[in-house]
Write a protein that holds these residues in place. Sequence first.
Motif, short mmCIF file in Angstrom:
data_model
loop_
_atom_site.label_atom_id
_atom_site.label_comp_id
_atom_site.label_asym_id
_atom_site.label_seq_id
_atom_site.Cartn_x
_atom_site.Cartn_y
_atom_site.Cartn_z
N ASP A 57 17.18 -3.39 2.62
CA ASP A 57 18.46 -2.68 2.61
C ASP A 57 19.15 -2.72 1.26
N GLY A 58 18.48 -3.24 0.25
CA GLY A 58 19.07 -3.41 -1.06
C GLY A 58 19.48 -4.84 -1.34
N ALA A 59 19.63 -5.62 -0.28
CA ALA A 59 20.06 -7.01 -0.44
C ALA A 59 19.04 -8.00 0.10
N ARG A 60 18.29 -7.61 1.13
CA ARG A 60 17.40 -8.58 1.76
C ARG A 60 16.17 -7.89 2.31
N PHE A 61 15.01 -8.53 2.07
CA PHE A 61 13.75 -8.08 2.66
C PHE A 61 13.57 -8.77 4.00
N LEU A 62 13.13 -8.00 4.98
CA LEU A 62 12.84 -8.55 6.30
C LEU A 62 11.44 -8.15 6.71
N ARG A 63 10.65 -9.13 7.09
CA ARG A 63 9.32 -8.82 7.64
C ARG A 63 9.50 -8.48 9.11
N GLN A 64 9.09 -7.27 9.46
CA GLN A 64 9.33 -6.75 10.80
C GLN A 64 8.08 -6.89 11.66
N ARG A 65 8.17 -7.70 12.66
CA ARG A 65 7.07 -7.78 13.63
C ARG A 65 7.23 -6.73 14.72
N ALA A 66 8.40 -6.10 14.72
CA ALA A 66 8.67 -5.04 15.69
C ALA A 66 9.59 -4.02 15.04
N VAL A 67 9.53 -2.79 15.49
CA VAL A 67 10.40 -1.73 15.01
C VAL A 67 11.19 -1.21 16.21
N TYR A 68 12.52 -1.23 16.07
CA TYR A 68 13.41 -0.83 17.16
C TYR A 68 13.10 -1.63 18.43
N GLY A 69 12.70 -2.88 18.26
CA GLY A 69 12.43 -3.75 19.39
C GLY A 69 11.03 -3.62 19.95
N HIS A 70 10.18 -2.76 19.39
CA HIS A 70 8.82 -2.56 19.90
C HIS A 70 7.83 -3.21 18.93
N PRO A 71 6.95 -4.09 19.40
CA PRO A 71 6.02 -4.79 18.51
C PRO A 71 5.04 -3.83 17.85
N LEU A 72 4.61 -4.22 16.63
CA LEU A 72 3.58 -3.48 15.93
C LEU A 72 2.25 -3.60 16.66
N HIS A 73 1.40 -2.60 16.47
CA HIS A 73 0.06 -2.66 17.05
C HIS A 73 -0.77 -3.74 16.37
N PHE A 93 0.82 -1.21 0.00
CA PHE A 93 0.00 0.00 0.00
C PHE A 93 0.86 1.26 0.00
N SER A 94 2.01 1.21 0.70
CA SER A 94 2.77 2.43 0.90
C SER A 94 4.25 2.08 1.04
N MET A 95 5.11 3.02 0.59
CA MET A 95 6.56 2.87 0.71
C MET A 95 7.15 4.14 1.30
N ALA A 96 8.28 3.98 2.00
CA ALA A 96 8.97 5.13 2.58
C ALA A 96 10.45 4.78 2.73
N GLN A 97 11.28 5.81 2.82
CA GLN A 97 12.71 5.64 3.08
C GLN A 97 13.08 6.46 4.31
N ASP A 98 13.75 5.82 5.25
CA ASP A 98 14.10 6.53 6.48
C ASP A 98 15.44 7.25 6.34
N GLY A 99 15.85 7.90 7.40
CA GLY A 99 17.07 8.70 7.37
C GLY A 99 18.32 7.89 7.15
N ASN A 100 18.29 6.59 7.44
CA ASN A 100 19.44 5.72 7.20
C ASN A 100 19.45 5.13 5.80
N GLY A 101 18.39 5.37 5.04
CA GLY A 101 18.32 4.84 3.69
C GLY A 101 17.55 3.55 3.56
N LEU A 102 17.07 2.97 4.65
CA LEU A 102 16.27 1.76 4.57
C LEU A 102 14.92 2.06 3.93
N LEU A 103 14.45 1.12 3.11
CA LEU A 103 13.12 1.22 2.54
C LEU A 103 12.15 0.46 3.44
N TRP A 104 10.95 1.05 3.60
CA TRP A 104 9.90 0.43 4.41
C TRP A 104 8.67 0.24 3.53
N PHE A 105 8.01 -0.91 3.71
CA PHE A 105 6.84 -1.26 2.91
C PHE A 105 5.70 -1.65 3.84
#
Length: 1024
Positions: A99-115, A77-89
């Motif tokens: 990161d350009g090499a590998r997609f990671l499904r994130q269940r948490a961001v900076y160690g904090h779980p998604l709502h 639905f949406s894409m963004a790039q953070d200050g470090n250059g990582l793409l988020w989907f």
Amino acid sequence: MAVLRSSILPWLLALATASAPASAPAGPRQPESRVANEAANEAARRSSQDVAAPAPARATLQNTSWTRKDGAPANVFSMAQDGNGLLWFAATDGLYSFDGARFLRQRAVYGHPLHAQATTAVTAVGETIWVGYQFGGISRFEHGAVRHYTGKNGPQGAIYHFIQLPDGSLWATGSRGLHRFDGEDWRLVTPADGLSEGLVMFHTVLPDGSMLVYAPDGIYRSARKAGSGGYTFTRVLDEPGVDGGDLWKDGQVLINSRAHGLRLFDPASGRLAPFQLRNGGLPMHTYTVDHRGRLWVNTGDALQLLDEARRPLQQFMPANGFSGKTMTTALTDREGNLWFATENGVDRVREPRLATIALPTGLTGPPGVVAGDDGAVWVINFHHENAFRVPTFIVDADGTRRDTGIHRVSATHSQADGTLWFAGDGGLWRVRKGETTRVALPGELAGRTVQAITTGPDGDLWLSVVGKGIHALRRGAWSAGGGHPELAMPTAISLSADRAGRIWLGYPDNRIAMLENGVVRQFDGKDGLAVGNTLAMVQGRDRFWIGGDRGLAWFDGKRFAALGERGRGSFYGVSGIVERGNGELWLHDTSGLARLDAPALAAAAGQRLPDVAAERFDHLDGHRGMPAQIRPLPSLVQATDGRLWYATSSSVGYIDPAAIPRNPRPPTVLIGAVRTDERAYPAGAALALPARVPRLEIDFTATALSMPERVRFRYRLVGQDGAWRDAGGLRQAVYTNLAPGAYTFEVIAANEDGVWSPRPASVALSIEAAFTQTLWFKLACALAAVAAIWLLHRWRLARVAARLHNDLKVRMLERERIARTLHDTFLQSVQSLVLRMHVLMHKLPDQSAVRAEAEEVLARAERVMDEGRDRVRQLRGPAVREGSLAQALTEAGREFAASGGTGFVAQVDGRPPELAPEVEDELFTIGREALANAFRHAAAAKVALQLDYRGGMLRLAVIDDGCGIPRDILARGARAGHWGLPGMRERAHLAGASLEIDSTPRGTTVRVTMPLAAGTPARDLHTA
């Protein structure tokens, strides 16, 4: 970049039905049957072919796709790039990072779980990540903190997009309307603010910092309230059903509505103007305008890039590697790459460094290229008879394409004066100053394929004809081998002439011939040639270059010198060589294009086995296909405008060496997880690892999205590594069996152009020490080892002493046995003889000479008996019984001195220790024997005894100033029939001492040296 409403909108709205208003508009009508889809596809192909035929030479965008099999998300639905250059989907099944090499499904961001896992929107403000959810709510993730705006405290309904205006304000569109973040909470924009109620999905940020909002009843424009910090909205277009818009040129907005299609809207005046696409009438599902102002249109089956005339310039579809048919959202990253999300995955589209041109339909390679006038280039073709016949065509510097009418070209040649030669269809063409002249071949060559062409310094034309060998046209007459029988056959693969006027002929199997001043020279492996089949021979600025299927070489005037590529070995399949005026060398081989710097070439010339680093331009740069390996050649030329043109089996392209696109942005390096055999630790604050870590793995990456395959890393573990380690493209460091202590891991990265990150990413970590690794444990082990060594030493000394004591005891028993034997046999017999002599002597007259002589013999016999008794007494027990060794030897010396006129002196230094009786007796025997020899045989005036117990050593010396021991006795070690000296050496060895005898005509010194046991209690010295 904004993407307008697409065919996924009805589905998206269906997912959010519970929270969407009933008046939400529907998406555009889709094709109603498979037939309609097929008709659309055919129309797209026809339109693409019709438009592409006269297309100018320009860069063809390069696409790389990732799908579910690569770990990429689908239905983004949406894409963004953070200050470090990582793409988020934000995707249907959750949040992903790349990161350009590998997609990671994130269940948490900076160690904090998604709502929730159903995410629909994502944006980044620096390193702060904002996430919107399908069923309402927004989360803000920061390092060390998270806040969820949900329920009554958050937006209701699905969140579609985040918006950050130039003034820093943050907004979100959703199924309930537009929301604004006031710094603490998200507030719904209401009619009181001037915006109507209902779904708001899309927006457009205008150059002045305001934005257009596409509401169900029209378009609204935002404005700041004077002094209050709030915002108001004004409807600037009273028209329902506008799906959205994207910023166009001159501040206009390209909008789309279901009723009127695409139009240009001027927000300042409110004027509308028609906007017509010229893409064959195909349907338009979504569109977007990229950062360069180029228009992209999704037709439902392909994504089209339109040119200035709004005609298809390039199409992306599953058939040519695009991940899907429908574009759902788009993004331009900080390196200028375009990212498109489709129903199947994610695509990156970028401008490659190698520009390619559109080839005519039916052109089958491998084509070749020849430089023309004014920056133009000739693209030639050689194919089989049953293939579609495409003539050679010219591409002018401005990209215009012109057909030439020359077909089936198998060989080409460019003269120094600009004349071009082409061989094809059984004949020759000469092009000079725009005029083409047909040159007929002689009858024996008619219909034959020409392999290579060149011209000599005198204008002679040389041909290599398949099956007919070499022929030369000289003064209007053709001759086999140019008059040189050895050149008539076989057929040469390549021909060339150098600056010195020499004709070069390249053959298969590593053979070359050279014609110079009428003399033919043959070269092969013994002359340093190692190029295999000769494919290219080119006169450079200072060198004559030869390329082949197995390597590259140059001719130094006598031999060939090979040149290799550093880190890769030989250059393989070199069929194109260009040396520019600045000495820079370009090659076209089976791996693509290679650029070699002039300074590097100069440095390599002086090496014994030269190799040089090369900058590569391969598939990552847009190189496709394989360069020709037999004909037509060459596969690389330099146009008059400086551009380098290359040809492969599937493409023709160019690169400007003076303006190679570079990526000046250094990659941002990120450290991921730190893992041991037991668990993983997120990188962040200082990490404390448990004791005994057998294996430590540290993951890292770099956000270089253009060419992540060429990112190179260096890392070091401060506290372990003395220097940086070159990891190449690996994104993990592994350490084993690290000692306890504090460490800092650092990593840096370079992008595809060698631009290194200015500062390393780092993580501090410490490894605890186990009890057995502590300093106290090590000290205790050291003390235990010292104690064990001391005890072992004491045990060894006791064993040696016991063995010595046993040996001496055995010797004493043997001595006592000998003493008994001597007393009971020898001495008794001698005593009996003495008694008989006494009886006989009394029978002799008193004044008889015989009696006097018998009395003398009897006296000597009694002395022998006394001496024998002394020896038996010594054998029966130690001689040192009643005093110390020094006292016993001193008394012995005085006894010897009393029997003659020789002076005697004794000197004792130190405190004598207690010695084993057997050892003391051996030393006494040695000393007494030395004293006896000195008094009896040395004829000395003075004899000295010295005993020194200092320094842990016992030193015994008997010194006289007599005549010395004869040299022959010293050499033999004993006097014939005497055993005094050998006995002294044997006794010294048994006592664990060393014996030295130093004798000259001025005197003799006998020294005995023996180490004393440490800690032996000293006793007082009693001197006489």
